[in-house]
Write a protein that holds these residues in place. Structure first.
Motif, PDB file in Angstrom:
ATOM      1  N   ILE A  87      38.077  52.402  35.602  1.00 34.06           N
ATOM      2  CA  ILE A  87      37.693  50.740  35.633  1.00 34.06           C
ATOM      3  C   ILE A  87      38.425  49.553  36.742  1.00 34.06           C
ATOM      4  O   ILE A  87      37.257  49.135  37.871  1.00 34.06           O
ATOM      5  CB  ILE A  87      37.111  50.320  34.233  1.00 34.06           C
ATOM      6  CG1 ILE A  87      36.481  51.252  33.856  1.00 34.06           C
ATOM      7  CG2 ILE A  87      37.214  48.578  34.711  1.00 34.06           C
ATOM      8  CD1 ILE A  87      35.932  50.389  32.107  1.00 34.06           C
ATOM      9  N   GLU A  88      39.514  49.559  36.249  1.00 35.13           N
ATOM     10  CA  GLU A  88      40.453  48.370  37.734  1.00 35.13           C
ATOM     11  C   GLU A  88      40.358  49.571  39.064  1.00 35.13           C
ATOM     12  O   GLU A  88      39.813  48.452  40.064  1.00 35.13           O
ATOM     13  CB  GLU A  88      41.990  48.980  36.594  1.00 35.13           C
ATOM     14  CG  GLU A  88      41.953  47.951  35.815  1.00 35.13           C
ATOM     15  CD  GLU A  88      43.217  47.887  35.456  1.00 35.13           C
ATOM     16  OE1 GLU A  88      44.324  48.816  36.636  1.00 35.13           O
ATOM     17  OE2 GLU A  88      43.910  47.301  34.456  1.00 35.13           O
ATOM     18  N   GLU A  89      40.466  50.845  39.233  1.00 34.91           N
ATOM     19  CA  GLU A  89      40.107  51.288  40.261  1.00 34.91           C
ATOM     20  C   GLU A  89      38.591  50.928  40.827  1.00 34.91           C
ATOM     21  O   GLU A  89      38.482  50.779  42.554  1.00 34.91           O
ATOM     22  CB  GLU A  89      40.856  52.678  39.962  1.00 34.91           C
ATOM     23  CG  GLU A  89      41.715  53.262  39.886  1.00 34.91           C
ATOM     24  CD  GLU A  89      41.675  54.591  40.148  1.00 34.91           C
ATOM     25  OE1 GLU A  89      40.657  55.319  39.619  1.00 34.91           O
ATOM     26  OE2 GLU A  89      42.664  55.435  39.888  1.00 34.91           O
ATOM     27  N   ARG A  90      37.662  51.061  40.319  1.00 41.27           N
ATOM     28  CA  ARG A  90      36.057  50.936  40.719  1.00 41.27           C
ATOM     29  C   ARG A  90      36.498  49.105  40.815  1.00 41.27           C
ATOM     30  O   ARG A  90      35.595  49.154  41.880  1.00 41.27           O
ATOM     31  CB  ARG A  90      35.181  51.538  39.775  1.00 41.27           C
ATOM     32  CG  ARG A  90      35.233  53.043  39.855  1.00 41.27           C
ATOM     33  CD  ARG A  90      33.678  53.108  38.433  1.00 41.27           C
ATOM     34  NE  ARG A  90      34.466  54.969  37.677  1.00 41.27           N
ATOM     35  CZ  ARG A  90      33.648  55.339  37.150  1.00 41.27           C
ATOM     36  NH1 ARG A  90      33.076  54.991  36.124  1.00 41.27           N
ATOM     37  NH2 ARG A  90      33.546  56.374  37.225  1.00 41.27           N
ATOM     38  N   THR A  91      36.910  48.228  40.322  1.00 42.23           N
ATOM     39  CA  THR A  91      36.797  47.167  40.322  1.00 42.23           C
ATOM     40  C   THR A  91      37.337  46.610  41.840  1.00 42.23           C
ATOM     41  O   THR A  91      37.112  46.451  42.291  1.00 42.23           O
ATOM     42  CB  THR A  91      37.123  46.430  39.163  1.00 42.23           C
ATOM     43  OG1 THR A  91      36.393  47.025  37.951  1.00 42.23           O
ATOM     44  CG2 THR A  91      37.042  45.107  39.509  1.00 42.23           C
ATOM     45  N   GLN A  92      38.342  47.270  42.195  1.00 47.87           N
ATOM     46  CA  GLN A  92      39.569  47.260  43.455  1.00 47.87           C
ATOM     47  C   GLN A  92      38.321  47.883  43.805  1.00 47.87           C
ATOM     48  O   GLN A  92      38.387  47.268  45.396  1.00 47.87           O
ATOM     49  CB  GLN A  92      40.499  47.953  42.667  1.00 47.87           C
ATOM     50  CG  GLN A  92      41.456  46.870  43.694  1.00 47.87           C
ATOM     51  CD  GLN A  92      41.503  45.810  44.395  1.00 47.87           C
ATOM     52  OE1 GLN A  92      41.446  45.235  43.808  1.00 47.87           O
ATOM     53  NE2 GLN A  92      41.233  45.343  45.819  1.00 47.87           N
ATOM     54  N   ALA A  93      37.721  48.841  44.572  1.00 52.60           N
ATOM     55  CA  ALA A  93      36.699  49.754  45.682  1.00 52.60           C
ATOM     56  C   ALA A  93      35.508  48.579  45.688  1.00 52.60           C
ATOM     57  O   ALA A  93      35.144  48.637  46.849  1.00 52.60           O
ATOM     58  CB  ALA A  93      36.615  51.230  44.973  1.00 52.60           C
ATOM     59  N   THR A  94      34.756  48.004  44.768  1.00 56.24           N
ATOM     60  CA  THR A  94      33.778  47.286  44.530  1.00 56.24           C
ATOM     61  C   THR A  94      33.984  45.956  45.594  1.00 56.24           C
ATOM     62  O   THR A  94      33.775  45.307  46.280  1.00 56.24           O
ATOM     63  CB  THR A  94      32.798  46.768  43.239  1.00 56.24           C
ATOM     64  OG1 THR A  94      33.157  48.154  42.809  1.00 56.24           O
ATOM     65  CG2 THR A  94      31.726  45.609  43.706  1.00 56.24           C
ATOM     66  N   ARG A  95      35.055  45.497  45.189  1.00 56.99           N
ATOM     67  CA  ARG A  95      36.486  43.783  45.798  1.00 56.99           C
ATOM     68  C   ARG A  95      36.528  44.676  47.184  1.00 56.99           C
ATOM     69  O   ARG A  95      35.930  43.495  47.898  1.00 56.99           O
ATOM     70  CB  ARG A  95      36.844  43.289  44.421  1.00 56.99           C
ATOM     71  CG  ARG A  95      37.115  43.082  43.620  1.00 56.99           C
ATOM     72  CD  ARG A  95      38.050  42.405  43.105  1.00 56.99           C
ATOM     73  NE  ARG A  95      38.044  41.894  41.467  1.00 56.99           N
ATOM     74  CZ  ARG A  95      38.881  41.835  40.752  1.00 56.99           C
ATOM     75  NH1 ARG A  95      39.791  42.020  40.856  1.00 56.99           N
ATOM     76  NH2 ARG A  95      38.398  40.803  39.298  1.00 56.99           N
TER      77      ARG A  95
END
Length: 123
Positions: A87-95
């Protein structure tokens, strides 16, 4: 003398042999039917027992799996950490994607402003 033969001349008409064979065959058929019925009942009983045993084993396996999943704290923590990292990786990719889009929009707006203000038709 009547029991020895039905005919007074001593000849047998063959019906006695036929009746004896029918009685024997009837007794054998009854025994065979009974034996077959016993075997069928025994097979049915064994099959029902096997089915119940398999159902009990499947229930036990399900209980063991459930207990293992619920009571295995280390596995639960590891799974939660893995989910959190994803989830953190996906959140960072989205940001990062949003930041790139903001940069692209800012650049496009500046270019439009430049074209607008430098246009000969605006004055």
């Amino acid at each position: 003398k009547q029991q020895k033969s039905r005919h007074s001349d001593g000849e047998s008409d063959g019906d006695d042999d036929f009746d004896d064979e029918n009685v024997k065959a009837s007794k054998e058929d009854t025994k065979d039917k009974y034996a077959v019925a016993q075997e069928a009942y025994g097979a049915q009983t064994r099959a029902a027992t096997m089915v119940r045993s398999v159902e009990k084993l499947l229930a036990m396996v399900a209980d063991i799996r459930r207990a293992h999943l619920v009571n295995d704290a280390a596995a639960l923590v590891t799974a939660a950490d893995a989910r959190r990292k994803i989830i953190e990786e996906r959140t960072q990719a989205t940001r990062n994607a949003v930041a790139e889009l903001n940069t692209a929009v800012d650049t496009a707006v500046r270019e439009l402003e430049t074209v607008y203000y430098n246009s000969k038709y605006v004055k």
